[in-house]
Design a protein around this motif. Structure first.
Motif, PDB file in Angstrom:
ATOM      1  N   PRO A 156     -46.287   8.431 -31.510  1.00 45.85           N
ATOM      2  CA  PRO A 156     -47.029   9.705 -31.607  1.00 45.85           C
ATOM      3  C   PRO A 156     -46.171  10.833 -32.204  1.00 45.85           C
ATOM      4  CG  PRO A 156     -47.410   8.680 -29.470  1.00 45.85           C
ATOM      5  CD  PRO A 156     -46.300   7.902 -30.126  1.00 45.85           C
ATOM      6  N   GLU A 157     -44.896  10.861 -31.855  1.00 46.80           N
ATOM      7  CA  GLU A 157     -44.008  11.898 -32.419  1.00 46.80           C
ATOM      8  C   GLU A 157     -43.856  11.722 -33.921  1.00 46.80           C
ATOM      9  OE1 GLU A 157     -41.047  12.712 -28.582  1.00 46.80           O
ATOM     10  OE2 GLU A 157     -40.562  11.153 -30.052  1.00 46.80           O
ATOM     11  N   GLN A 158     -43.769  10.493 -34.374  1.00 48.32           N
ATOM     12  CA  GLN A 158     -43.638  10.249 -35.817  1.00 48.32           C
ATOM     13  C   GLN A 158     -44.894  10.665 -36.579  1.00 48.32           C
ATOM     14  OE1 GLN A 158     -41.693   6.675 -37.391  1.00 48.32           O
ATOM     15  NE2 GLN A 158     -41.274   6.083 -35.278  1.00 48.32           N
ATOM     16  N   ILE A 159     -46.035  10.379 -36.016  1.00 51.23           N
ATOM     17  CA  ILE A 159     -47.284  10.758 -36.681  1.00 51.23           C
ATOM     18  C   ILE A 159     -47.342  12.275 -36.879  1.00 51.23           C
ATOM     19  CG2 ILE A 159     -49.799  10.874 -36.392  1.00 51.23           C
ATOM     20  CD1 ILE A 159     -49.618   8.086 -35.077  1.00 51.23           C
ATOM     21  N   GLU A 160     -46.980  13.019 -35.839  1.00 46.59           N
ATOM     22  CA  GLU A 160     -46.951  14.482 -35.946  1.00 46.59           C
ATOM     23  C   GLU A 160     -45.908  14.937 -36.956  1.00 46.59           C
ATOM     24  OE1 GLU A 160     -48.871  16.973 -34.556  1.00 46.59           O
ATOM     25  OE2 GLU A 160     -50.141  15.220 -34.179  1.00 46.59           O
ATOM     26  N   ALA A 161     -44.735  14.290 -36.932  1.00 50.77           N
ATOM     27  CA  ALA A 161     -43.655  14.670 -37.844  1.00 50.77           C
ATOM     28  C   ALA A 161     -44.026  14.378 -39.293  1.00 50.77           C
ATOM     29  CB  ALA A 161     -42.373  13.940 -37.459  1.00 50.77           C
ATOM     30  N   PHE A 179     -38.010   6.435 -36.703  1.00 51.67           N
ATOM     31  CA  PHE A 179     -38.097   5.046 -36.269  1.00 51.67           C
ATOM     32  C   PHE A 179     -38.226   4.955 -34.753  1.00 51.67           C
ATOM     33  CE2 PHE A 179     -33.651   6.138 -35.927  1.00 51.67           C
ATOM     34  CZ  PHE A 179     -33.185   5.451 -34.812  1.00 51.67           C
ATOM     35  N   VAL A 180     -38.989   3.964 -34.302  1.00 52.75           N
ATOM     36  CA  VAL A 180     -39.048   3.675 -32.875  1.00 52.75           C
ATOM     37  C   VAL A 180     -37.761   2.958 -32.486  1.00 52.75           C
ATOM     38  CG1 VAL A 180     -41.552   3.617 -32.692  1.00 52.75           C
ATOM     39  CG2 VAL A 180     -40.325   1.542 -33.339  1.00 52.75           C
ATOM     40  N   GLY A 181     -37.342   3.124 -31.247  1.00 53.99           N
ATOM     41  CA  GLY A 181     -36.038   2.608 -30.824  1.00 53.99           C
ATOM     42  C   GLY A 181     -35.843   1.129 -31.076  1.00 53.99           C
ATOM     43  N   SER A 182     -36.894   0.342 -30.931  1.00 56.21           N
ATOM     44  CA  SER A 182     -36.755  -1.104 -31.093  1.00 56.21           C
ATOM     45  C   SER A 182     -36.425  -1.511 -32.524  1.00 56.21           C
ATOM     46  CB  SER A 182     -38.040  -1.811 -30.645  1.00 56.21           C
ATOM     47  OG  SER A 182     -39.168  -1.268 -31.305  1.00 56.21           O
ATOM     48  N   VAL A 208     -40.836   9.108 -44.039  1.00 56.15           N
ATOM     49  CA  VAL A 208     -41.331   7.766 -43.773  1.00 56.15           C
ATOM     50  C   VAL A 208     -41.142   7.480 -42.292  1.00 56.15           C
ATOM     51  CG1 VAL A 208     -41.116   5.307 -44.349  1.00 56.15           C
ATOM     52  CG2 VAL A 208     -40.618   7.025 -46.077  1.00 56.15           C
ATOM     53  N   GLY A 209     -42.044   6.694 -41.711  1.00 57.18           N
ATOM     54  CA  GLY A 209     -41.921   6.333 -40.304  1.00 57.18           C
ATOM     55  C   GLY A 209     -42.003   4.832 -40.102  1.00 57.18           C
ATOM     56  N   LEU A 210     -41.128   4.314 -39.241  1.00 53.47           N
ATOM     57  CA  LEU A 210     -41.219   2.930 -38.763  1.00 53.47           C
ATOM     58  C   LEU A 210     -41.785   3.017 -37.362  1.00 53.47           C
ATOM     59  CD1 LEU A 210     -37.786   1.625 -40.038  1.00 53.47           C
ATOM     60  CD2 LEU A 210     -39.991   0.619 -40.628  1.00 53.47           C
ATOM     61  N   LEU A 211     -43.027   2.595 -37.176  1.00 54.61           N
ATOM     62  CA  LEU A 211     -43.741   2.879 -35.941  1.00 54.61           C
ATOM     63  C   LEU A 211     -44.727   1.763 -35.609  1.00 54.61           C
ATOM     64  CD1 LEU A 211     -46.111   5.852 -36.930  1.00 54.61           C
ATOM     65  CD2 LEU A 211     -45.199   4.155 -38.470  1.00 54.61           C
TER      66      LEU A 211
END
Length: 293
Positions: free
Chosen positions: A130-135, A97-100, A143-146
């Motif tokens: 960008p880090e989530q996409i790579e991960a 997840f992004v910090g926000s 799952v990513g919240l981005l």
């Protein structure tokens, strides 16, 4: 020895009558008697005392029955556990997840998800888009919240939230008390913007609004998250553009104002691997659609 032999044994042990046991098993009595005899030969132990008038468990049969009950209970538990995993009700879910997201989306989603699926272990990892996409690509998160766009053929994504954006200004700034703020009013201001890498749509839209008003904004500082941008605004480094949810931060000496005649929005997306077919992931995606407004 097969499970069917154990089921045959239990039926006879509970009915203490081969005819009734055969009827319960929907088979004839002769094959049932033969199967029980084979089981006794395999165990090298007599399980039943048989007479023309009665059938009784031997001591060995009583011990075997208790053991068979235990086996069936364990099998039932194993089957139930496997079905829960298949249905996405148990397991481990790694969420980036992004910090926000910690200020609105995660507080809305996680209590509901954990209450609905208490046997799923959730691990959270704060990461940039960008880090989530790579991960995600390397299967380090599920799952990513981005922040979109997510332009990768290996990933699926879905917008789950769109927020309006506002100006964040120091409380002492002359525009903080202005009746209206138009893009042209910002011509001579210094800005602290969230970087284009992190908030690409918001960054580009704001630059375009300024260009349309006849100037290019003077960006003094870029931040990776809007919490940082607001902190820099509070320190007098300039003006920023942030989502409306930033108001919940209650930063010292920061006020929030709309830009008249300008529309600025920011999206939050959910992303996952195309190859992910786990119900664990799909249930989280479905819940996000229902919970996040």
């Amino acid at each position: 020895m097969e499970l069917r032999h154990l089921r045959y044994f239990v039926a006879v042990a509970e009915e203490l009558h081969f005819g009734r046991a055969a009827s319960r098993l929907q088979m004839t009595q002769s094959p049932l008697s033969h199967q029980i005899k084979e089981l006794e030969e395999e165990l090298s132990a007599q399980l039943f005392h048989r007479t023309k008038r009665s059938v009784q468990l031997t001591n060995a049969g009583k011990v075997f029955l208790r053991g068979v009950y235990t086996v069936f209970e364990e099998i039932e538990a194993i089957v139930d556990a496997a079905q829960k995993v298949h249905r996405g009700e148990v397991g481990r879910l790694n969420i980036g997840f992004v910090g926000s997201a910690i200020y609105d989306i995660l507080p809305a989603m996680l209590p509901v998800y954990r209450n609905k699926y208490p046997e799923v272990e959730v691990e959270l990892k704060e990461m940039s888009t960008p880090e989530q996409i790579e991960a995600l690509i390397h299967q380090e998160i599920d799952v990513g919240l981005l922040r979109p766009p997510i332009n990768n053929p290996l990933l699926s994504s879905e917008i789950i939230q769109t927020l309006d954006c506002v100006l964040a200004l120091p409380g002492s700034h002359p525009l903080a008390k202005a009746e209206s703020i138009y893009p042209a009013d910002l011509k001579n201001e210094s800005f602290v913007l969230i970087s284009k890498e992190i908030f690409p749509r918001l960054y580009s839209d704001f630059i375009n609004i300024c260009n349309s008003a006849g100037f290019r904004p003077d960006v003094k500082q870029e931040a990776k998250e809007y919490q940082t941008a607001i902190g820099l605004v509070s320190a007098g480094m300039g003006i920023s553009v942030v989502p409306t949810t930033a108001r919940t931060l209650q930063a010292r000496d920061v006020v929030y104002r709309e830009i008249s005649s300008a529309i600025l929005k920011i999206d939050m997306a959910l992303a996952w691997r195309n190859s992910s077919r786990m119900d664990l992931i799909q249930r989280f995606v479905r819940l996000a659609r229902d919970v996040v407004v």
